[in-house]
Design a protein around this motif. Structure first.
Motif, mmCIF file in Angstrom:
data_model
loop_
_atom_site.group_PDB
_atom_site.id
_atom_site.type_symbol
_atom_site.label_atom_id
_atom_site.label_comp_id
_atom_site.label_asym_id
_atom_site.label_seq_id
_atom_site.Cartn_x
_atom_site.Cartn_y
_atom_site.Cartn_z
ATOM 1 N N ASN A 175 8.416 -12.404 1.365
ATOM 2 C CA ASN A 175 9.187 -12.013 2.553
ATOM 3 C C ASN A 175 8.789 -10.690 3.212
ATOM 4 N N ASP A 176 7.788 -10.030 2.674
ATOM 5 C CA ASP A 176 7.306 -8.799 3.326
ATOM 6 C C ASP A 176 5.796 -8.727 3.111
ATOM 7 N N THR A 177 5.100 -9.722 3.674
ATOM 8 C CA THR A 177 3.679 -9.896 3.361
ATOM 9 C C THR A 177 2.770 -9.062 4.265
ATOM 10 N N ASN A 213 -0.575 -4.032 3.811
ATOM 11 C CA ASN A 213 -0.670 -2.967 2.800
ATOM 12 C C ASN A 213 0.136 -3.253 1.535
ATOM 13 N N ASN A 214 0.715 -4.432 1.457
ATOM 14 C CA ASN A 214 1.356 -4.839 0.199
ATOM 15 C C ASN A 214 0.405 -5.624 -0.707
ATOM 16 N N ILE A 215 -0.877 -5.651 -0.351
ATOM 17 C CA ILE A 215 -1.895 -6.230 -1.239
ATOM 18 C C ILE A 215 -2.756 -5.090 -1.762
ATOM 19 N N ILE A 275 2.228 -6.195 -4.209
ATOM 20 C CA ILE A 275 3.249 -5.207 -4.577
ATOM 21 C C ILE A 275 4.438 -5.288 -3.617
ATOM 22 N N ASP A 276 5.357 -4.361 -3.744
ATOM 23 C CA ASP A 276 6.552 -4.299 -2.893
ATOM 24 C C ASP A 276 7.362 -5.596 -3.007
ATOM 25 N N LEU A 277 7.902 -5.811 -4.192
ATOM 26 C CA LEU A 277 8.559 -7.090 -4.466
ATOM 27 C C LEU A 277 10.075 -7.058 -4.217
HETATM 28 MG MG MG Z 1 8.686 -3.355 1.926
#
Ligand code: MG
Ligand code: GN1
Length: 376
Positions: A222-224, A227-229, A242-244
């Motif tokens: 839900n927040d793909t 910078n969450n990779i 990350i950012d789960l």
């Molecule tokens: Mg986030």
């Protein structure tokens, strides 16, 4: 050294002696610090203060993360995958997932910690990267793999950490409320844009209206955002997602649409030079290729049919959210200057219009690729 963070760090099961604290400013929501510890070897940890205005149930957030990361670890082990990783929670000395600190104002602050995943890099945009196509392929593959690793996880075990997070219709109603409430006078800056957004709400509500009916509920990130990779700094391979905090029951389409919106636009989210804001088709195709290689065999016909339009919908949704926050006087997203949310809104709005002109080509590519990568 930041004395407050040093004191908070003492509550966690970190190994060694704390030698450095570095603030990390990439996220728009939580506050993050990279801590370095030394004994015989050097270890790094990530300490985060959860934004409890956004995540009102921090214990639920951590419970979800614990369940999901344990499941990912189990599935990585099963497939003998030593390359990919997931977050590893470091507990407090009393065995909790969170440390609660009461500040001078008597407010509660919630801290959690993870092993820091080193030798990786996270991108805010691929626009200046030499190998951007390969990176976009890796990005799509990473989120595809994330969905695949959780495909056998029962979504009803997870709580909703933010209600209606990708409920596009609700996001639209929030915009209308912010116009009505007039906390600021800023709505007058965008009469044309607002009328256009109103005209698009129906077609942009198709995912949320079909969710749990023709579109299956799955475990989604839900927040793909790109910078969450975390990508290996040498090979570019996507190592960990990350950012789960927003991992919840949702639609695979939320993750795909938001992922392409973020990874394949040619600019940072606050770029103001209009000529630089567009969806890069080459990157989009590379991302889709990577994603479909992992997920094509699991998607239903309805999901496949909505893949293309999900990019438009998720861009529309973020445009609504940035505008709403701007009209409400910037209470949700961290801003770095006064008109930051205004610039972010206009950026997504321009991107949205560009995506509309490219959807036909994207849909054609999706059908072609599905045929190629689907195995029987
Ligand atoms: Mg986030
Ligand atoms: C926020 O925390 P971060 O920067 O990964 C937001 C996302 C938005 C994104 C836009 C919990 O993500 O939904 O797409 O900003 N996260 C939350 O930059 O609202």
């Amino acid at each position: 050294m930041n004395e407050k963070i040093k004191k908070i760090a003492e509550k966690f099961e970190f190994q060694g002696t704390l030698t450095n604290i570095e603030e990390n400013n990439q996220g728009n929501i939580n506050k993050s610090y990279i801590l370095t510890y030394k004994d015989k070897e050097e270890r790094k940890y990530l300490l985060q203060k959860i934004n409890s205005n956004v995540f009102t149930e921090p214990y639920l957030v951590m419970k979800n993360i614990e369940l999901v990361t344990n499941h990912i670890k189990k599935n990585l082990k099963k497939t003998h995958d030593n390359i990919h990783k997931t977050l590893n929670i470091i507990k407090t000395k009393s065995g909790e997932n969170l440390y609660t600190y009461t500040n001078h104002e008597g407010e509660k602050e919630y801290y959690r910690a993870f092993d820091y995943i080193d030798n990786c890099i996270s991108y805010d945009s691929f626009k200046d990267s030499k190998n951007s196509k390969e990176l976009a392929y890796q990005a799509g593959k990473s989120f595809g793999l994330f969905q695949k690793l959780l495909i056998d996880f029962p979504s009803n075990l997870l709580g909703e950490t933010i209600k209606d997070f990708h409920n596009t219709k609700k996001r639209f109603n929030d915009l209308l409320l912010s116009i009505e409430n007039k906390v600021t006078n800023r709505a007058y800056e965008f009469p044309k844009e607002i009328i256009d957004l109103i005209s698009k709400v129906k077609e942009c509500s198709v995912i949320v209206e079909s969710l749990g009916k023709t579109i299956p509920l799955r475990v989604t990130h839900n927040d793909t955002k790109l910078n969450n990779i975390l990508m290996d700094e040498e090979t570019g391979v996507g190592i960990a997602i990350i950012d789960l905090d927003t991992v919840m029951p949702g639609s695979s389409l939320f993750d795909l649409g938001d992922g392409i919106r973020s990874a394949c636009s040619n600019s940072f989210e606050d770029e103001t030079d209009k000529s630089k804001i567009f969806l890069d088709l080459d990157l989009t195709e590379a991302y889709l290729q990577g994603y479909l290689e992992e997920m094509a065999n699991f998607l239903t016909i309805d999901e496949i049919n909505y893949l293309g339009v999900s990019i438009k919908i998720l861009t529309y949704e973020l445009a609504l959210r940035f505008l709403t926050d701007y009209l409400n006087g910037d209470t949700y997203f961290k801003i770095k200057y006064e008109s930051h949310n205004r610039d972010r809104f206009l950026n997504q709005y321009i991107l949205l219009q560009d995506i509309e002109t490219k959807l036909e080509d994207i849909n054609e590519f999706i059908l072609k690729t599905i045929k190629k990568v689907q195995t029987n």
